[in-house]
Design an enzyme around this catalytic site. Structure first.
Site, mmCIF file in Angstrom:
data_model
loop_
_atom_site.group_PDB
_atom_site.id
_atom_site.type_symbol
_atom_site.label_atom_id
_atom_site.label_comp_id
_atom_site.label_asym_id
_atom_site.label_seq_id
_atom_site.Cartn_x
_atom_site.Cartn_y
_atom_site.Cartn_z
ATOM 1 N N LYS A 99 20.558 -53.974 -47.054
ATOM 2 C CA LYS A 99 19.456 -54.860 -46.210
ATOM 3 C C LYS A 99 18.477 -54.652 -47.230
ATOM 4 O O LYS A 99 17.793 -53.671 -47.632
ATOM 5 C CB LYS A 99 19.247 -54.348 -45.050
ATOM 6 C CG LYS A 99 19.731 -55.312 -43.917
ATOM 7 C CD LYS A 99 19.065 -54.791 -42.533
ATOM 8 C CE LYS A 99 19.277 -55.699 -41.268
ATOM 9 N NZ LYS A 99 18.805 -55.245 -40.286
HETATM 10 O O1 G3P Z 1 18.250 -55.887 -37.279
HETATM 11 C C1 G3P Z 1 16.989 -56.427 -37.233
HETATM 12 C C2 G3P Z 1 16.607 -56.239 -35.700
HETATM 13 O O2 G3P Z 1 17.111 -54.852 -35.579
HETATM 14 C C3 G3P Z 1 15.123 -56.411 -35.564
HETATM 15 O O3 G3P Z 1 15.160 -56.432 -34.227
HETATM 16 O O4 G3P Z 1 14.191 -56.047 -31.931
HETATM 17 O O5 G3P Z 1 13.343 -54.799 -33.870
HETATM 18 O O6 G3P Z 1 12.643 -57.180 -33.518
HETATM 19 P P1 G3P Z 1 13.745 -55.903 -33.385
#
Ligand code: G3P
Length: 231
Positions: A99
């Protein structure tokens, strides 16, 4: 549509992989640091090398559990540092995908890594232009953060529809991996938009499995059967 699980919590992954519908996993520094802290209460005494060692163990275990692409994010923000980390992380398991955040340094790094045959998931993407450049740089996956756009009153799903159209216009191989999923409708809307993948937190995955009318209907079937034939 492929479904990835969005967590580094190996216990949660163990519990849900049994469903047979999980095709991969995504982690990020927030999720991975949380899992290290969960597994090792004494983490605050860890050296950098110990943190890296435990990160690798957790990522390897996740790769063995999901048997599909597992995204591991770099911490460095400069291209040389990202390339170095990426080459280190790639050695963990053949399923590891790197990533890389969408920054100018990240874009440069993605071009370098994809030319070395290292798969990149371009993350922290919030606009169609970022997604377009991610594909041009050779990213294997692009992660538009739908939920975080919703969180600031933007139509997060709009970017998914636009990016799918752009990628179809030019036949890009980059897969659209919907990230920052907040609820089951994000899954349905992503499928309607033609996204390749959505990465789903365990809590949302649990919600996808339940429907009150199914529970009521099943209870009625069983009770009607028992009325006729007994227990
Ligand atoms: O993989 C990306 C994801 O984990 C981000 O999610 O909920 O932190 O916006 P969030």
């Amino acid at each position: 549509m492929k479904i990835f699980i969005d967590t580094a919590n190996v216990d949660e992954i163990k519990k849900l992989t049994g469903l047979g519908i999980i095709d991969g996993a995504t982690t990020n520094p927030t999720l991975l640091s949380k899992e290290i802290a969960r597994q090792y209460p004494d983490y605050s005494s860890f050296s950098k090398s110990k943190i890296l060692e435990e990160s690798k163990k957790i990522l390897f275990e996740i790769c063995e559990l999901v048997k599909g692409p597992v995204s591991a994010e770099v911490i460095a923000t400069d291209s040389d540092g990202m390339v170095k980390e990426a080459e280190e992380l790639s050695k963990i398991h053949e399923n590891i995908v790197i990533k890389i955040p969408f920054t100018p340094e990240g874009l440069k790094t993605t071009k370098i890594l994809s030319s070395k045959g290292i798969r990149v998931n371009m993350t922290l993407v919030f606009s169609p232009s970022q997604a377009l450049l991610s594909a041009k740089a050779g990213a294997a996956f692009v992660s538009p953060f739908t939920g975080r756009l919703d969180d600031i009153s933007h139509w997060g799903m709009d970017i998914i529809r636009v990016v799918v159209d752009i990628y179809n216009n030019y036949g890009f191989d980059t897969e659209v991996l919907v990230a920052s999923c907040r609820h089951p409708l994000h899954v349905v809307e992503s499928a309607l938009a033609g996204a390749d993948i959505i990465t789903v937190p365990p809590g949302v995955l649990e919600k996808l499995l339940k429907h009150p009318l199914t529970d009521i209907g099943l209870e009625r079937f069983i009770s009607d059967w028992k009325k006729v034939f007994g227990e």
